[in-house]
Motif scaffolding. Sequence first.
Motif, short mmCIF file in Angstrom:
data_model
loop_
_atom_site.label_atom_id
_atom_site.label_comp_id
_atom_site.label_asym_id
_atom_site.label_seq_id
_atom_site.Cartn_x
_atom_site.Cartn_y
_atom_site.Cartn_z
N ALA A 1 53.41 8.80 -2.93
CA ALA A 1 52.09 8.77 -3.57
C ALA A 1 51.56 7.33 -3.62
N TYR A 2 52.47 6.36 -3.88
CA TYR A 2 52.05 4.95 -3.92
C TYR A 2 51.61 4.47 -2.54
N GLU A 3 52.35 4.84 -1.50
CA GLU A 3 52.00 4.42 -0.14
C GLU A 3 50.69 5.04 0.33
N ALA A 4 50.32 6.20 -0.22
CA ALA A 4 49.06 6.85 0.15
C ALA A 4 47.88 6.25 -0.61
N SER A 5 48.15 5.55 -1.70
CA SER A 5 47.06 4.98 -2.49
C SER A 5 46.52 3.70 -1.82
N PHE A 6 45.39 3.23 -2.32
CA PHE A 6 44.76 2.02 -1.79
C PHE A 6 45.68 0.81 -1.96
N ALA A 7 46.31 0.69 -3.13
CA ALA A 7 47.20 -0.44 -3.39
C ALA A 7 48.39 -0.44 -2.44
N GLY A 8 48.96 0.74 -2.17
CA GLY A 8 50.10 0.83 -1.28
C GLY A 8 49.73 0.47 0.16
N LYS A 9 48.57 0.96 0.61
CA LYS A 9 48.12 0.64 1.97
C LYS A 9 47.84 -0.86 2.10
N TYR A 10 47.23 -1.42 1.07
CA TYR A 10 46.94 -2.85 1.10
C TYR A 10 48.22 -3.67 1.11
#
Length: 118
Positions: free
Chosen positions: A16-25
């Motif tokens: 879920a974190y990797e799919a979020s904006f923060a994770g991608k960034y």
Amino acid sequence: MSFGAKKFRSRRQQLAYEASFAGKYQKRLKKNPFLYFGLPFCGMIVLGSYWLAGFTQVKIDRDDRRVQEMNETDIINVKKNQRKFDIKDEYYKLQGLSEEEWEPVRVKRLKDESENVW
């Protein structure tokens, strides 16, 4: 790296974190740090300097208003109000002759204070 630096996430939380904006960034930042951190930082500094130039210009304009050119009537008034120059007065001022009106006086000591005589 200390043990408490990396936050533990379960497998589902990590996805879920990797799919979020923060994770991608964060992932892109690790691959190319200048593009995702350095370039925006430098861009903000350049844009900030252009933005602050307006404030600096206001200060410079205010200072320029204070210093103005004098017209002929102002120059005449300044010359009328000038102190007369006398070479003898200036000579006596440089000699310090006007300062002879004082006399060095020793400061009274307190009752138990030493005289500081070496």
